[in-house]
Design an enzyme around this catalytic site. Sequence first.
Site, short mmCIF file in Angstrom:
data_model
loop_
_atom_site.label_atom_id
_atom_site.label_comp_id
_atom_site.label_asym_id
_atom_site.label_seq_id
_atom_site.Cartn_x
_atom_site.Cartn_y
_atom_site.Cartn_z
CE LYS A 53 -3.75 -2.48 2.27
NZ LYS A 53 -4.44 -2.87 3.51
CD GLN A 97 -3.47 -4.51 6.63
OE1 GLN A 97 -3.68 -3.46 6.03
NE2 GLN A 97 -3.75 -5.68 6.08
CG ASP A 120 -9.85 -0.31 5.51
OD1 ASP A 120 -9.62 -0.85 4.40
OD2 ASP A 120 -9.12 -0.42 6.49
#
Length: 292
Positions: A53, A97, A120
Site C-alpha cells: 500500500k 490494518q 476502508d
Amino acid sequence: MTAQRLDGKACAKEVELQLGHRIAALNEKGVRPHLAVIIVGNDPASHVYVKSKVKTCERLGIKSTHIELDASTDEATLREHILSMNQQEDLHGILVQSPLPNHMDEEALTDLIHPSKDVDGFHPENLGRLVQGRLDGMLPCTPSGVMRMLNWANIPLRGKRALVLGRSRIVGMPAALLLAARGADATVTVAHSKTEATRELCREADIIVAAVGRADMVRTDWVKPGAVVIDVGINRVDDDSRERGWRLAGDVHPDVEEVASWLSPVPGGVGPMTIAMLMENTVRAAELTIQA
Ligand code: GUN
C-alpha cells in the site's frame, strides 16, 4: 474450456492512470492526498500488504504515513493515534490494518475513525450507506475492487446467480450487498461455515466470489461449466520445494480454470484491485475536503 484470466493487475493499472489525473488536479489546488496506515504486531502477511500500500502511494504521488506499533501496544495508544489523525487537516485517509492483536477491540477502534477519512469503508456510517444502496460513499476496497474488475471485463451480472463464500465484514457481506445492489442486480446467496451443501450451492452459481481463507477449497466439481470465479483468498501453504518454505494459494484450486469462463489469478487478481480502490478512496477523500 480454459477460463479467461481476470487480470486485476491490468485493471488496477488503468485505475491508477485515471487517478494520476485527479491527483495532478488536486496538486494544482495545493492539495496532496495523504494516507495514514497503522499496523500493530508482526503478522508477516499484513506487513507485506501494508508495504505494498505504501509503495503504491509513492508511485502515485500520494503522501503516506506508515505507523508500526508493537504487538503489546495498549488500545488506548492506538485510540490516541486515531483521534489525533482525525484532527489532522492535511491527512485524508486512515487505515488500521486488520487483524489487530486479540487484546484490542477492532470494531470499537474502527468506529473512532471519522467517516470522511474511513478509506476502508468499515465505519458503521459508511457500511450503513451501503446497506441503504447509496454507493457514492467510501466502499470497502476488496469488494469494490471485485465489482470494478467484473465491470471492466464486461461480465454481465443482472439476474445472474451469485454465490459469495464467506460472510466477513471486510469482504463477504459487503460483496453480497454490492452484487445485489441496483445496477449490479445479481441474485445473491451467502454461504458460510454453517451452510449445508455448500458445494451444491456453488454448482448452481453463475458467479462465485470465494472469500473464506481456505487454500484450494473450491474444486472443479464445485463449479458450473462457464461460471465466473473470483478468488479473494491469499493463503500461505507450506511447500518445502520452495526456498522460502511456502507458496501462495487462493481459495480456488487452479484446476478450476478448466471449467470456469473467467477466473481471477492469485496473485495478480483481487490483490492489486484492493490497493487501487484504497488509492481511489484516498483521492476521493482529499477531493471532498476542497468541495466541502
Ligand atoms: N486486512 C485484510 N484486508 C484488509 C483491508 O482491506 N483493510 C484493512 N484495514 N485490513 C485488511
